[in-house]
Scaffold this motif. Structure first.
Motif, PDB file in Angstrom:
ATOM      1  N   ARG A 128       4.011   0.490   3.758  1.00 17.67           N
ATOM      2  CA  ARG A 128       3.136  -0.483   4.408  1.00 17.67           C
ATOM      3  C   ARG A 128       1.704  -0.369   3.907  1.00 17.67           C
ATOM      4  NH1 ARG A 128       3.392   0.522  10.199  1.00 17.67           N
ATOM      5  NH2 ARG A 128       1.996  -1.261  10.311  1.00 17.67           N
ATOM      6  N   TYR A 129       1.275   0.835   3.578  1.00 23.15           N
ATOM      7  CA  TYR A 129      -0.053   1.047   3.012  1.00 23.15           C
ATOM      8  C   TYR A 129      -0.167   0.330   1.668  1.00 23.15           C
ATOM      9  CZ  TYR A 129      -3.994   3.567   0.911  1.00 23.15           C
ATOM     10  OH  TYR A 129      -5.186   3.890   0.291  1.00 23.15           O
ATOM     11  N   ILE A 130       0.822   0.511   0.809  1.00 25.94           N
ATOM     12  CA  ILE A 130       0.839  -0.132  -0.506  1.00 25.94           C
ATOM     13  C   ILE A 130       0.814  -1.651  -0.352  1.00 25.94           C
ATOM     14  CG2 ILE A 130       2.279  -0.540  -2.553  1.00 25.94           C
ATOM     15  CD1 ILE A 130       3.116   2.454  -2.294  1.00 25.94           C
ATOM     16  N   ASP A 131       1.503  -2.150   0.660  1.00 26.97           N
ATOM     17  CA  ASP A 131       1.564  -3.595   0.910  1.00 26.97           C
ATOM     18  C   ASP A 131       0.365  -4.119   1.704  1.00 26.97           C
ATOM     19  OD1 ASP A 131       3.990  -3.691  -0.398  1.00 26.97           O
ATOM     20  OD2 ASP A 131       5.185  -3.598   1.442  1.00 26.97           O
ATOM     21  N   SER A 132      -0.593  -3.250   2.003  1.00 27.91           N
ATOM     22  CA  SER A 132      -1.774  -3.604   2.819  1.00 27.91           C
ATOM     23  C   SER A 132      -1.357  -4.178   4.170  1.00 27.91           C
ATOM     24  CB  SER A 132      -2.669  -4.603   2.071  1.00 27.91           C
ATOM     25  OG  SER A 132      -3.125  -4.053   0.872  1.00 27.91           O
ATOM     26  N   ASP A 133      -0.417  -3.507   4.799  1.00 21.19           N
ATOM     27  CA  ASP A 133       0.153  -4.000   6.053  1.00 21.19           C
ATOM     28  C   ASP A 133      -0.053  -3.013   7.212  1.00 21.19           C
ATOM     29  OD1 ASP A 133       1.571  -5.915   7.563  1.00 21.19           O
ATOM     30  OD2 ASP A 133       3.465  -4.827   7.263  1.00 21.19           O
ATOM     31  N   LEU A 134      -1.139  -2.243   7.156  1.00 21.05           N
ATOM     32  CA  LEU A 134      -1.421  -1.297   8.238  1.00 21.05           C
ATOM     33  C   LEU A 134      -2.546  -1.827   9.117  1.00 21.05           C
ATOM     34  CD1 LEU A 134      -1.444   2.156   6.398  1.00 21.05           C
ATOM     35  CD2 LEU A 134       0.403   1.154   7.747  1.00 21.05           C
ATOM     36  N   SER A 135      -2.470  -1.488  10.383  1.00 22.86           N
ATOM     37  CA  SER A 135      -3.586  -1.807  11.272  1.00 22.86           C
ATOM     38  C   SER A 135      -4.763  -0.910  10.881  1.00 22.86           C
ATOM     39  CB  SER A 135      -3.198  -1.554  12.729  1.00 22.86           C
ATOM     40  OG  SER A 135      -3.042  -0.163  12.951  1.00 22.86           O
ATOM     41  N   GLU A 136      -5.917  -1.242  11.377  1.00 23.18           N
ATOM     42  CA  GLU A 136      -7.111  -0.452  11.067  1.00 23.18           C
ATOM     43  C   GLU A 136      -6.949   0.999  11.517  1.00 23.18           C
ATOM     44  OE1 GLU A 136     -10.515   0.174   9.150  1.00 23.18           O
ATOM     45  OE2 GLU A 136      -9.578  -1.783   9.247  1.00 23.18           O
TER      46      GLU A 136
ATOM     47  N   GLN B  29       3.327   4.355  -5.661  1.00 17.16           N
ATOM     48  CA  GLN B  29       2.456   3.380  -6.317  1.00 17.16           C
ATOM     49  C   GLN B  29       2.858   3.194  -7.778  1.00 17.16           C
ATOM     50  OE1 GLN B  29      -1.286   5.274  -5.235  1.00 17.16           O
ATOM     51  NE2 GLN B  29      -1.823   3.518  -3.948  1.00 17.16           N
TER      52      GLN B  29
ATOM     53  N   LEU C 155      -4.469   2.766   9.215  1.00 18.90           N
ATOM     54  CA  LEU C 155      -5.105   3.005   7.926  1.00 18.90           C
ATOM     55  C   LEU C 155      -6.039   4.210   7.997  1.00 18.90           C
ATOM     56  CD1 LEU C 155      -5.666   2.125   5.017  1.00 18.90           C
ATOM     57  CD2 LEU C 155      -7.382   0.554   5.923  1.00 18.90           C
TER      58      LEU C 155
ATOM     59  N   GLN D  42      -5.377   7.640   5.897  1.00 19.58           N
ATOM     60  CA  GLN D  42      -6.370   8.099   4.929  1.00 19.58           C
ATOM     61  C   GLN D  42      -6.822   9.529   5.227  1.00 19.58           C
ATOM     62  OE1 GLN D  42      -9.089   4.783   5.284  1.00 19.58           O
ATOM     63  NE2 GLN D  42      -8.370   3.907   3.359  1.00 19.58           N
TER      64      GLN D  42
END
Length: 66
Positions: free
Chosen positions: A11-19, A43, A22, A26
């Motif tokens: 989901r991180y790779i797909d930019s599909d995380l909530s703030e 990746q 994320l 991180q």
């Protein structure tokens, strides 16, 4: 690392995380070398797949121009 972490990285790779997800991920990536290595590997695979599809999309037009 577990199956939930794999899903989270995907989901991180797909930019599909909530703030909040994320931010939490991180922070974990800064301290968890196994998680960070898994992200790098995922990746890399993602990049190879994307590149393969980009190549196949370009190849037919190159053939047509011959």
């Amino acid at each position: 690392m577990n199956e939930n972490d794999t899903e989270l990285l995907s989901r991180y790779i797909d930019s599909d995380l909530s703030e909040s997800e994320l931010t939490e991920l991180q922070a974990r990536l800064q301290t968890d070398t196994e998680l960070s290595a898994a992200l790098t590997a995922m990746q890399s695979v993602n990049d190879r797949i994307r590149d393969a599809f980009e190549y196949t999309a370009v190849a037919p037009s190159r053939i047509a121009s011959l």
